[in-house]
Design an enzyme around this catalytic site. Structure first.
Site, PDB file in Angstrom:
ATOM      1  N   TRP A   1       0.778  -1.074   0.078  1.00 46.44           N
ATOM      2  CA  TRP A   1       0.129   0.092  -0.130  1.00 46.44           C
ATOM      3  C   TRP A   1       1.069   1.092  -0.167  1.00 46.44           C
ATOM      4  CZ3 TRP A   1      -2.138   4.248   3.201  1.00 46.44           C
ATOM      5  CH2 TRP A   1      -3.126   4.488   3.032  1.00 46.44           C
TER       6      TRP A   1
ATOM      7  N   ASN B   1       6.179  -3.690   6.197  1.00 49.38           N
ATOM      8  CA  ASN B   1       5.055  -2.886   6.669  1.00 49.38           C
ATOM      9  C   ASN B   1       5.269  -2.000   7.685  1.00 49.38           C
ATOM     10  OD1 ASN B   1       2.372  -2.289   7.060  1.00 49.38           O
ATOM     11  ND2 ASN B   1       1.855  -3.899   8.493  1.00 49.38           N
TER      12      ASN B   1
ATOM     13  N   GLU C   1     -21.655   8.677  11.325  1.00 52.30           N
ATOM     14  CA  GLU C   1     -21.163   7.119  10.943  1.00 52.30           C
ATOM     15  C   GLU C   1     -21.803   6.979   9.518  1.00 52.30           C
ATOM     16  OE1 GLU C   1     -18.917   5.139  11.607  1.00 52.30           O
ATOM     17  OE2 GLU C   1     -19.657   3.215  10.658  1.00 52.30           O
TER      18      GLU C   1
ATOM     19  N   LYS D   1     -19.859   5.944   6.091  1.00 53.15           N
ATOM     20  CA  LYS D   1     -19.968   4.773   5.606  1.00 53.15           C
ATOM     21  C   LYS D   1     -20.392   4.861   4.064  1.00 53.15           C
ATOM     22  CE  LYS D   1     -19.182   2.441   7.318  1.00 53.15           C
ATOM     23  NZ  LYS D   1     -18.191   2.098   8.420  1.00 53.15           N
TER      24      LYS D   1
ATOM     25  N   GLU E   1     -17.287   6.415   1.889  1.00 47.04           N
ATOM     26  CA  GLU E   1     -16.057   5.775   1.822  1.00 47.04           C
ATOM     27  C   GLU E   1     -16.259   4.704   0.659  1.00 47.04           C
ATOM     28  OE1 GLU E   1     -14.599   3.509   5.418  1.00 47.04           O
ATOM     29  OE2 GLU E   1     -16.825   3.369   6.026  1.00 47.04           O
TER      30      GLU E   1
ATOM     31  N   HIS F   1     -26.035  27.854  10.442  1.00 47.54           N
ATOM     32  CA  HIS F   1     -24.897  28.486  10.804  1.00 47.54           C
ATOM     33  C   HIS F   1     -23.990  28.453   9.464  1.00 47.54           C
ATOM     34  CE1 HIS F   1     -25.999  29.537  14.656  1.00 47.54           C
ATOM     35  NE2 HIS F   1     -26.504  28.265  14.671  1.00 47.54           N
TER      36      HIS F   1
ATOM     37  N   LYS G   1      -7.768  -1.549   5.638  1.00 51.41           N
ATOM     38  CA  LYS G   1      -8.405  -2.012   6.817  1.00 51.41           C
ATOM     39  C   LYS G   1      -7.716  -1.581   7.997  1.00 51.41           C
ATOM     40  CE  LYS G   1     -11.707  -4.319   8.842  1.00 51.41           C
ATOM     41  NZ  LYS G   1     -13.004  -3.397   8.907  1.00 51.41           N
TER      42      LYS G   1
HETATM   43  C1  F6R Z   1     -14.496   3.180   8.425  1.00 50.32           C
HETATM   44  C2  F6R Z   1     -13.501   2.235   9.048  1.00 50.32           C
HETATM   45  C3  F6R Z   1     -12.224   2.951   9.711  1.00 50.32           C
HETATM   46  C4  F6R Z   1     -12.016   2.519  11.027  1.00 50.32           C
HETATM   47  C5  F6R Z   1     -10.561   3.273  11.433  1.00 50.32           C
HETATM   48  C6  F6R Z   1     -10.156   2.761  12.741  1.00 50.32           C
HETATM   49  O1  F6R Z   1     -15.722   1.991   8.002  1.00 50.32           O
HETATM   50  O2  F6R Z   1     -13.571   1.216   9.031  1.00 50.32           O
HETATM   51  O3  F6R Z   1     -12.795   4.368   9.984  1.00 50.32           O
HETATM   52  O4  F6R Z   1     -13.045   2.699  11.912  1.00 50.32           O
HETATM   53  O5  F6R Z   1      -9.566   3.155  10.492  1.00 50.32           O
HETATM   54  O6  F6R Z   1      -9.881   1.207  12.561  1.00 50.32           O
HETATM   55  P1  F6R Z   1      -9.561   0.394  13.943  1.00 50.32           P
HETATM   56  O7  F6R Z   1     -10.967   0.402  14.642  1.00 50.32           O
HETATM   57  O8  F6R Z   1      -9.030  -0.771  13.457  1.00 50.32           O
HETATM   58  O9  F6R Z   1      -8.744   1.369  14.817  1.00 50.32           O
END
Ligand code: F6R
Length: 608
Positions: A75, A101, A481, A485, A488, A504, A603
């Site tokens: 990545w 990584n 949220e 969702k 993204e 405002h 992720k």
């Molecule tokens: C959104 C999402 C991210 C995670 C964030 C934190 O759908 O998955 O915003 O919530 O990157 O990740 P964690 O929970 O693994 O610390």
């Protein structure tokens, strides 16, 4: 973020590595590569793009015959996605291969140092300095070279390393980036995450910061930075490979949305015994709970949104002031942590770099840290003073759904439990709340049964350019949220606003036909929400209302209404989030997008 798999054993390595890497695809990547020991040489194959390209180049790995190797999905951080920047990286003689990584923060100065000493760089990556440094320090003893490199580099790293003159051996080391070791019948593995090796073994070792791994087909040894051998305990993973497969669903995201009743149930029910909440894992006596003077809740992305929602519940029930912070801000804002503060960090992966840093910052200032974590044995789980596991099981889709829901449930449990001990709610209310917590999974299930209406509505708005979410109080938390969702995975611009804040500034963006989703589950704020919805409707917005059964007056204002079952007002987010997840999912599907692997996202965000 990058994914690493390494293997040494009795089977052809490359097919196993490719299979393992495919289980890490969810982490996000733009190129991939392998280094395999072939007839006492290191054969490196790298490809830009999907793993499919690497599979085609190597006939699914079958074209590489060795039994020992390392693989990587990259990545991009330093340098564009390209074959040249893909890992593994090697020294000039191609006798050492490295996958990495993390981020080497001092790579510029190291590069200059190496260039002065005659080393030539072929890529734009920070990782290549590791390959050359290893070469510089290597004189036949891999441990010696690795520890010297560890002393020189700053930043975060999980490394998989092959030395041509140590055939059959894989070396690994980590600092602030995840790495596990799996012990299987057909050999031994290293990996960034459990799903990569779950098909072969459930027996894993969690590698701690600054620990070095040396393994061959039959043995695994662990060392500290002083090259002393250390003992580590093996953990047996309780979930199986099927839990990390799609199981007939078109996408992991949809599967995980549907797993929410079970995930929430698994998180709540072990903590309710004979009608009482029991939370020994918090490691806090009743006296300590009574003494808490302030709670800090910290997370990133959706985990931060859980904090935003949980604050309303926690403050209302326990009367403890709650501060909410983005982990990336908390770590640098020189926070003032009063005595008797409790810091709660929330993370699905338990490996988010900013959240780990915030945890360390809080600990260094003397605070007690509780981690709400999904991945067992992850860094946050190990570094927090106590950990409350969310039992969501493996979450593969990049966009979180079931982990989010279980984090909320964990926060409800803590809030109600603290409220009882601090006597800020009456006994009768406590038992009502406990009863309603038990009902949540069934109510979530009920909403899932009604997905077709949302699918239809999502299709209708799939070509929107902007979509707004508004709510007050807890409904503001869930708006954040819902909006995240949607953006993204659908790439539609979206914003979430506290409904009272619209006037405002943001209301100037409302124009004819724009979709505004108004969330109104909170009885005390319902009328005010309706007024805010009327305000945007009169400026041309098309309104979707999201409320509880019984609030039928919503239909007088909204063009389209979605109802969720009635519940205790504090728990309404757990139900309201379900239609919002489904909406985002079906909008993305209608736009033909890769729902499980949205562009540019990873992720597990293991770098700052
Ligand atoms: C959104 C999402 C991210 C995670 C964030 C934190 O759908 O998955 O915003 O919530 O990157 O990740 P964690 O929970 O693994 O610390």
């Amino acid at each position: 973020m990058c994914g690493i798999v390494g293997y040494t054993g009795y089977e052809q390595a490359a097919p196993l590595l490719i299979d393992g890497l495919s289980k890490l695809e969810y982490r996000g990547y733009d190129s991939a590569g392998l280094a395999i020991e072939e007839k006492e040489k290191l054969e490196v194959v790298r490809a830009k793009g999907r793993l499919r390209v690497l599979e085609e180049m190597t006939d699914n790995g079958r074209a590489l015959h060795g039994f020992c190797g390392i693989g990587h999905t990259r990545w991009a951080t330093h340098g564009v996605p390209s074959v040249g920047n893909a890992h593994p990286h090697c020294n000039a003689k191609k006798t050492i291969a490295v996958v990495h990584n993390g981020i080497i923060e001092n790579y510029q100065s190291l590069k200059e140092y190496l260039e002065k000493n005659g080393y030539h760089f072929e890529s734009e990556t920070d990782t290549e300095v590791i390959a050359h440094l290893l070469d510089r320090y290597y004189s036949g003893d891999p441990l010696e070279a690795i520890t010297k490199v560890m002393a020189r580099v700053t930043g975060s790293y999980a490394l998989g390393i092959l030395f041509q003159d140590h055939p059959g051996k894989v070396f690994a080391v980590r600092k602030d980036s995840p790495m596990i070791v799996g012990s299987a019948e057909q050999g031994n593995f290293i990996a960034s995450d459990i799903p990569a090796i779950l098909k072969y073994t459930k027996n894993v070792y969690f590698v701690n910061n600054m620990e070095i791994v040396c393994m061959d087909a039959d043995t695994i040894h662990f060392y500290n930075v002083d090259k002393e051998e250390i003992e580590k305990e093996m953990t047996t993973i309780s979930w199986n490979a099927e839990a990390a497969e799609k199981d007939g669903y078109e996408h992991f995201m949809l599967k995980e949305i549907y797993e929410q009743p079970k995930a929430v149930q698994d998180t709540i029910s072990p903590r309710i015994k004979e009608g009482e909440i029991v939370m020994e894992e918090l490691g806090m006596s009743e006296e300590e709970i009574r003494q808490i003077r302030r709670i800090y809740m910290i997370g990133c992305g959706s985990a931060y949104h859980v904090c935003m929602s949980a604050r309303y519940v926690m403050e209302a029930l326990t009367r403890i002031p709650v501060e909410v912070d983005l982990a990336s801000e908390f770590r640098y804002r020189d926070p003032i942590l009063e005595e008797d503060s409790l810091v709660i960090v929330i993370s699905q992966s338990g490996e988010t770099a900013d959240t780990i840093a915030a945890l360390k910052e809080a600990k260094s200032r003397g605070a007690r840290v509780l981690g709400i974590v999904n991945v067992v044995g992850s860094s946050i789980a190990r570094e927090a003073d106590n950990v409350l596991y969310t039992w969501a099981g493996p979450e593969i889709s990049v966009a979180t759904t079931k982990a989010y829901s279980t984090q909320l449930a964990a926060c409800y449990l803590i809030s109600v439990y603290f409220a009882k001990i601090r006597q800020t709610i009456k006994e009768e209310k406590y038992y009502d709340l406990v009863e309603e917590l038990k009902n949540l999974p069934e109510k979530i299930q009920q909403i899932l049964g009604d997905k077709e209406r949302i699918q239809w509505f999502a299709n209708k708005f799939a070509s929107s350019k902007d979509i707004f979410f508004i709510g007050r109080g807890l409904d503001y938390g869930i708006s954040l949220e819902g909006s995240l969702k949607l953006k993204e995975i659908s790439y539609i611009h979206s914003e979430a606003y506290a409904a009272g804040e619209l006037k405002h500034g943001t209301i100037s963006l409302i124009e004819k036909g724009i979709l505004v989703i108004g969330i109104a589950t909170q009885p005390d704020l319902y009328d005010k929400m309706i007024s805010n919805m009327v305000e945007v409707k009169s400026r041309g917005a098309y309104l979707m209302g999201l409320t509880c059964y019984g609030n039928y007056s919503m239909e007088d204002t909204a063009n389209f209404t979605v109802y969720v079952p009635k519940t205790e007002k504090y728990f309404a987010n757990s139900l309201a989030v379900i239609p919002l997840q489904l909406f985002a999912y079906y909008v993305a599907i209608a736009r033909g997008l890769d729902v499980d692997k949205p562009r540019n996202l990873a992720k597990s965000v293991t770098v700052e």
